[in-house]
Design an enzyme around this catalytic site. Structure first.
Site, PDB file in Angstrom:
ATOM      1  N   HIS A 109      11.835  22.139  16.468  1.00  9.95           N
ATOM      2  CA  HIS A 109      13.158  21.580  16.145  1.00  9.95           C
ATOM      3  C   HIS A 109      13.134  20.914  14.764  1.00  9.95           C
ATOM      4  CE1 HIS A 109      13.510  21.110  20.771  1.00  9.95           C
ATOM      5  NE2 HIS A 109      14.296  22.109  20.418  1.00  9.95           N
ATOM      6  N   LYS A 115      19.677  23.067  33.202  1.00  8.21           N
ATOM      7  CA  LYS A 115      18.414  22.310  33.179  1.00  8.21           C
ATOM      8  C   LYS A 115      18.621  20.863  33.601  1.00  8.21           C
ATOM      9  CE  LYS A 115      16.693  24.735  29.023  1.00  8.21           C
ATOM     10  NZ  LYS A 115      16.421  24.532  27.586  1.00  8.21           N
ATOM     11  N   ARG A 126      13.347  31.514  18.562  1.00 12.04           N
ATOM     12  CA  ARG A 126      11.877  31.599  18.549  1.00 12.04           C
ATOM     13  C   ARG A 126      11.414  33.047  18.602  1.00 12.04           C
ATOM     14  NH1 ARG A 126      11.332  27.467  23.332  1.00 12.04           N
ATOM     15  NH2 ARG A 126      13.134  28.751  23.810  1.00 12.04           N
TER      16      ARG A 126
END
Ligand code: PNS
Length: 155
Positions: A16, A40, A89
């Site tokens: 990040h 989540k 990613r």
């Protein structure tokens, strides 16, 4: 251009931070935004995540931190962001990100820009940090210094 960089940041990782650093050089203003991911359960509170991000954002003069519940696209529009910025990613991230980008565009006409992770950051994730910490491992290779005092006592 003002970009909104949203995420769970539970906790913020070096991945990040690398996006924040690169974005701070490319864009006039970057607002890092702690958003709720309904998929989540959270580990750190929103306040803890904001505090960690504020300490990190103090490195750059054009990076601010905010948070909010509800639809991200509405927050992005209310904060007058020109676009949403997301880190990728790898290809696995793209499937869900593509969907979210389409929904956010349909909701508020908000565009999403993607920044691919550089070599060395593609395998770092907040869930990996939580797992290493829970199992008693060393998390310094994965997180910035600023988060250590806030997560030191957590498992
Ligand atoms: O770091 P994450 O968990 O990948 O971030 C995902 C997040 C929090 C950015 C995403 O779940 C989100 O935008 N949540 C806000 C609620 C919302 O707007 N949902 C619809 C998006 S399509």
């Amino acid at each position: 251009m003002h970009v909104l960089y949203p995420g769970s940041f539970d906790p913020p990782t070096l991945g990040h931070v690398h996006v924040m650093e690169r974005a701070s050089r490319l864009f006039k203003k970057v607002t890092v935004f702690v958003a709720m991911n309904p998929e989540k359960a959270s580990w750190c509170t929103v306040e803890e995540r904001e505090e960690m991000l504020r300490r990190i954002a103090a490195r750059w003069r054009n990076v601010a931190v905010s948070s909010g519940q509800g639809l991200l696209a509405e927050h992005a529009a209310a904060l007058k962001a020109d676009a949403i910025l997301k880190g990728l990613r790898g290809p696995a991230d793209l499937e869900m990100e593509h969907q979210m980008a389409s929904v956010n565009h349909l909701l508020c006409g908000m565009e999403t820009l993607f920044m691919v992770a550089h070599e060395g950051y593609a395998h770092t994730s907040s869930s990996l940090v939580r797992q290493v910490l829970r199992l008693g491992g060393e998390i310094r290779p994965f997180v910035p210094e600023e988060v250590l005092p806030l997560i030191a006592g957590k498992r």
